[in-house]
Design an enzyme around this catalytic site. Structure first.
Site, PDB file in Angstrom:
ATOM      1  N   GLU A  29       0.778  -1.155  -0.144  1.00  0.00           N
ATOM      2  CA  GLU A  29      -0.075  -0.072  -0.001  1.00  0.00           C
ATOM      3  C   GLU A  29       0.881   1.161   0.139  1.00  0.00           C
ATOM      4  O   GLU A  29       1.932   1.461   0.760  1.00  0.00           O
ATOM      5  CB  GLU A  29      -0.909  -0.046   1.174  1.00  0.00           C
ATOM      6  CG  GLU A  29      -1.891  -1.081   1.183  1.00  0.00           C
ATOM      7  CD  GLU A  29      -2.563  -1.422   2.539  1.00  0.00           C
ATOM      8  OE1 GLU A  29      -2.167  -0.841   3.559  1.00  0.00           O
ATOM      9  OE2 GLU A  29      -2.930  -2.708   2.649  1.00  0.00           O
ATOM     10  N   GLU A  60      -4.774  -6.659   2.670  1.00  0.00           N
ATOM     11  CA  GLU A  60      -3.536  -7.263   3.051  1.00  0.00           C
ATOM     12  C   GLU A  60      -3.529  -8.753   2.637  1.00  0.00           C
ATOM     13  O   GLU A  60      -2.261  -9.391   2.447  1.00  0.00           O
ATOM     14  CB  GLU A  60      -3.449  -6.938   4.663  1.00  0.00           C
ATOM     15  CG  GLU A  60      -3.082  -5.479   5.090  1.00  0.00           C
ATOM     16  CD  GLU A  60      -4.097  -4.851   4.845  1.00  0.00           C
ATOM     17  OE1 GLU A  60      -5.374  -5.028   4.860  1.00  0.00           O
ATOM     18  OE2 GLU A  60      -3.835  -3.428   5.307  1.00  0.00           O
ATOM     19  N   PHE A  83       1.519  -1.616   8.963  1.00  0.00           N
ATOM     20  CA  PHE A  83       1.563  -1.543  10.468  1.00  0.00           C
ATOM     21  C   PHE A  83       1.604  -3.246  10.644  1.00  0.00           C
ATOM     22  O   PHE A  83       0.722  -3.711  10.059  1.00  0.00           O
ATOM     23  CB  PHE A  83       0.551  -0.702  10.722  1.00  0.00           C
ATOM     24  CG  PHE A  83       0.627   0.527  10.922  1.00  0.00           C
ATOM     25  CD1 PHE A  83       1.348   1.285  11.885  1.00  0.00           C
ATOM     26  CD2 PHE A  83       0.176   1.366   9.788  1.00  0.00           C
ATOM     27  CE1 PHE A  83       1.194   2.743  11.981  1.00  0.00           C
ATOM     28  CE2 PHE A  83       0.259   2.834   9.868  1.00  0.00           C
ATOM     29  CZ  PHE A  83       0.713   3.507  10.845  1.00  0.00           C
ATOM     30  N   ASP A  85       0.240  -4.302  13.092  1.00  0.00           N
ATOM     31  CA  ASP A  85      -1.290  -4.519  13.286  1.00  0.00           C
ATOM     32  C   ASP A  85      -2.149  -5.079  12.377  1.00  0.00           C
ATOM     33  O   ASP A  85      -2.972  -5.943  12.495  1.00  0.00           O
ATOM     34  CB  ASP A  85      -1.893  -3.381  13.981  1.00  0.00           C
ATOM     35  CG  ASP A  85      -0.921  -2.686  14.986  1.00  0.00           C
ATOM     36  OD1 ASP A  85      -1.159  -2.541  16.037  1.00  0.00           O
ATOM     37  OD2 ASP A  85      -0.133  -1.883  14.441  1.00  0.00           O
ATOM     38  N   PHE A  86      -1.623  -4.827  11.000  1.00  0.00           N
ATOM     39  CA  PHE A  86      -2.391  -5.322  10.077  1.00  0.00           C
ATOM     40  C   PHE A  86      -2.092  -6.597   9.405  1.00  0.00           C
ATOM     41  O   PHE A  86      -2.830  -6.947   8.464  1.00  0.00           O
ATOM     42  CB  PHE A  86      -2.263  -4.122   8.830  1.00  0.00           C
ATOM     43  CG  PHE A  86      -2.644  -2.670   8.966  1.00  0.00           C
ATOM     44  CD1 PHE A  86      -3.113  -2.393  10.130  1.00  0.00           C
ATOM     45  CD2 PHE A  86      -2.210  -1.825   8.337  1.00  0.00           C
ATOM     46  CE1 PHE A  86      -3.253  -0.872  10.510  1.00  0.00           C
ATOM     47  CE2 PHE A  86      -2.295  -0.337   8.158  1.00  0.00           C
ATOM     48  CZ  PHE A  86      -2.893  -0.119   9.733  1.00  0.00           C
ATOM     49  N   MET A  88      -2.817  -9.223  10.852  1.00  0.00           N
ATOM     50  CA  MET A  88      -3.969 -10.000  11.247  1.00  0.00           C
ATOM     51  C   MET A  88      -4.804  -9.828   9.989  1.00  0.00           C
ATOM     52  O   MET A  88      -5.795 -10.909   9.727  1.00  0.00           O
ATOM     53  CB  MET A  88      -4.755  -9.532  12.361  1.00  0.00           C
ATOM     54  CG  MET A  88      -4.120  -9.641  13.681  1.00  0.00           C
ATOM     55  SD  MET A  88      -3.642 -11.556  14.108  1.00  0.00           S
ATOM     56  CE  MET A  88      -2.130 -11.919  13.290  1.00  0.00           C
ATOM     57  N   HIS A 129      -2.392   0.585  15.966  1.00  0.00           N
ATOM     58  CA  HIS A 129      -1.040   1.204  15.227  1.00  0.00           C
ATOM     59  C   HIS A 129       0.112   0.990  15.832  1.00  0.00           C
ATOM     60  O   HIS A 129       1.240   1.628  15.373  1.00  0.00           O
ATOM     61  CB  HIS A 129      -1.298   2.559  14.390  1.00  0.00           C
ATOM     62  CG  HIS A 129      -2.543   2.507  13.554  1.00  0.00           C
ATOM     63  ND1 HIS A 129      -3.631   2.631  13.902  1.00  0.00           N
ATOM     64  CD2 HIS A 129      -2.560   2.693  12.040  1.00  0.00           C
ATOM     65  CE1 HIS A 129      -4.601   2.677  12.647  1.00  0.00           C
ATOM     66  NE2 HIS A 129      -3.603   2.713  11.721  1.00  0.00           N
TER      67      HIS A 129
END
Lengths: 326, 330
Positions: A29, A60, A83, A85-86, A88, A129
């Protein structure tokens, strides 16, 4: 040797590998026109063109899975997830697909897929984040995990990841991007996975520090030196594989150990390292294995709260004093 | 019909492979009952035409991603029943050395990127393989098999969007067998013609009779032509039906009365057989000979699997990474 920032070192590693091998490309991205939301891939679109530096939709699972599919048919993709976190959102493609493809196929699949991803708290980015999700994936056989703390390590380990044949989660700490350091210019400079770095030698206590905590451990070591305490700082550099020999050797020398990471304390990388030391180095230890990590709460937004939750240099200093004076 | 358009080689291939898929499934089911096969079997009995005819329209260099109901896809793409049966039996002579089982059979030389135990797991992988072909300017396509259940997974949306956006040479091949596991399709989506979804991604969606091997072959061929011409993906929705449970042992409480019987009257394998006889190109003796050769091949496959040794336990620790790091915790 010239100095580069961590960010420049990552870019140099990617660019060198893309010059070296036409099957290597970058997608993610905002990596192309924007140059990466962290600026890491700035200028790469101009050099390599939009075919090899690809902006993707915010998808993702498709980014990671397409990287996997391309890898299975002979490409060496680098994909960027903005990130940690992403991860997942693309979790199945990492955990159930990429990590298992080689084993499930009886060793026939080659998966030269590098997943570059940011980790850690950049300051008031709050709970979605700021996480350091490295250990979530340590429980998944089949994936390698790199956590570089310096520009040189970032370059050397990333090049090894790209040239390898296994999926790698490559965690870049957001607060390290501006860090500078000497970086070899050699286009074939690589660093092996599974080789820890003795960042600072000492004799009284070992601090096993991960990612940004290396910097904080070094600051703590400077402070403690003034008190006559000699601190050894070890950076594992990769969590899978883990160089347990170097960790054990250091503990054998100092008899005291602290493990520091920014990830949450519960089941963070330190839990695995502590267990390894309990199993294989307990006879050297003069005290408990102490872990330092983020408190077990989602990362808060307010700087006051965030500071309180995140581990800092002062936490390391306090733990060392406690251990040494026992 | 077939006489003008299709070579005897192709027709024989379709008939033989469909028969092979049907009989392979029945053998596997029997061998699971007999104890040779320890794990799940999700049979594709009733769906032979989609698996075989779609693969028949591909080249050897094209790749597929398959599903939990993948035996037909693998045989269609050239998988050897011997190594498949050995894999189902958990033997190291199997395709995956006994490490994968039914849900994970792969053969990269045959372009089989893997069956998949995760519903919808193969979409992004197929898109990525197609991206590689596009970037390398190779005349190859990737075909993702999936069911009407998988089209509701988020990976379908992400992958179809990406493939449409980049005009990737992908064929999204939906075997709509009317059930996602144990829940009917109409209770899983607000539309019944799933091909309509293609419109949202800017590529065509076509509906085909999934029990008609020739129709499936033609639709897949057309999708492949489109992909190779640089016109991007096609979504093919093949309407079909699975005759057996989601898995062997499924009590199948969910079927409508008479539904199975109605579909069995349209069984793709006898339908194709009858069509070959009616075409005048084949006589009964020729078809019986093909059927006998399939049985002989499967006798051999089962015997091979049964005779193959179990893996040595240390093999469980191998093939996880490309390299090994002695003395390091992995």
């Amino acid at each position: 040797m010239r100095e580069l920032t961590y960010s420049e070192a990552v870019r140099e590693a990617m660019s060198e590998e893309m010059r070296r091998d036409p099957s290597t490309f970058l997608m993610g991205e905002d990596v192309a026109v924007f140059g990466g939301v962290w600026g890491v891939s700035e200028g790469m679109l101009a050099e390599f063109g939009e075919e090899r530096v690809r902006d993707t939709p915010i998808s993702e699972a498709a980014i990671i899975g397409a990287g996997l599919g391309a890898a299975l048919v002979g490409m060496r993709p680098i994909v960027e997830i903005m990130f940690g976190d992403f991860l997942m959102c693309g979790g199945d493609q990492i955990v159930n697909q990429a990590a298992k493809a080689r084993f499930m196929s009886g060793g026939k699949a080659h998966v030269p897929l590098t997943i570059r991803v940011t980790t850690g708290a950049p300051g008031s980015a709050a709970a979605q984040h700021s996480q350091s999700p490295e250990s979530w994936f340590m429980n998944v056989p089949g994936i390698k995990i790199a956590v570089p703390a310096t520009p040189a390590d970032a370059k050397g380990l990333l090049k090894t990841a790209v040239r390898g044949a296994d999926p790698v989660l490559f965690f870049e700490h957001k607060m390290l991007y501006g860090e500078t350091g000497s970086v070899p210019e050699d286009a074939d400079f690589t660093l092996p996975f599974g080789q820890a770095s003795v960042v600072r030698e000492g004799s009284d206590v070992t601090i096993i520090a991960i990612s940004i905590m290396v910097r904080k451990a070094l600051a703590a070591a400077d402070l403690l030196a003034g008190e006559g305490i000699s601190v050894e700082v070890i950076d594992p550099r990769t969590l899978v594989p883990l160089d347990k020999e170097t960790l054990i050797q250091s503990v054998a020398k100092t008899s005291r150990v602290i493990i520091a990471h920014e990830a949450h304390l519960r089941s963070g990388p330190g839990a695995e390292i502590a267990a390894v030391l309990a199993e294989e180095a307990v006879e050297y230890l003069d005290g408990p294995v102490i872990r330092i990590g983020a408190k077990n709460v989602p990362l808060p937004y307010s700087p006051v709260l965030e500071n309180f939750v995140l581990p800092g240099t002062e936490d390391i200093v306090a733990a060392v004093r406690l251990l040494v004076r026992r | 019909m077939d006489k003008q358009t299709y070579s005897p080689e192709l027709l024989t291939h379709l008939f033989r492979q469909m028969t092979l898929v049907r009989e392979f499934e029945l053998r596997a089911i029997a061998e699971r009952r007999g104890g040779l096969i320890p794990g799940f079997i999700h049979s594709c009995v009733g769906q032979e035409a989609t698996a075989v005819a779609a693969c028949a329209a591909l080249s050897q260099q094209d790749v597929i991603t398959s599903t939990h109901r993948g035996h037909g896809h693998l045989l269609g793409k050239g998988g050897d029943p011997k190594y498949m049966m050995a894999e189902l039996a958990g033997r190291s002579a199997g395709y995956c050395l006994g490490r994968g089982g039914s849900l994970h059979i792969a053969d990269f030389n045959l372009g089989i990127l893997g069956a998949n135990g995760i519903v919808g797991g193969g979409f992004p992988i197929a898109a990525g393989a197609a991206l590689a072909f596009q970037m390398r300017k190779e005349a190859r396509v990737a075909l993702a098999f999936f069911g009407d259940g998988a089209i509701n997974e988020g990976t379908f949306h992400e992958s179809a969007n990406l493939a449409g956006l980049w005009r990737l040479p992908v064929i999204f091949f939906c075997e709509n067998n009317l059930y996602g596991e144990g829940t009917p399709q109409h209770k899983q989506a607000p539309i019944t013609d799933l091909a309509r979804r293609a419109d949202g991604y800017g590529f065509p969606g076509v509906i085909v009779d999934g029990n008609d091997a020739i129709a499936v072959y033609e639709a897949t061929q057309e999708a492949r032509r489109r992909a190779l011409a640089g016109n991007g993906p096609t979504l093919i929705e093949a309407k079909t039906y699975r005759f057996r449970g989601h898995y062997e042992g499924d009590p199948q409480v969910y079927r409508e009365p008479g539904e199975l019987e109605a579909w069995q009257a349209r069984d793709p394998v006898p339908a194709f057989r009858a069509r070959l006889l009616a075409s005048g190109l084949y006589d009964e003796a020729q078809l019986a000979e093909i059927e006998a050769s399939v049985q002989a091949q499967l006798d051999e496959a089962v015997a091979f699997a049964a005779a193959a040794p179990a893996p040595a336990v240390e093999e469980a620790l191998q093939g996880i990474y490309a390299d090994t790091h002695e003395g390091l915790v992995f």
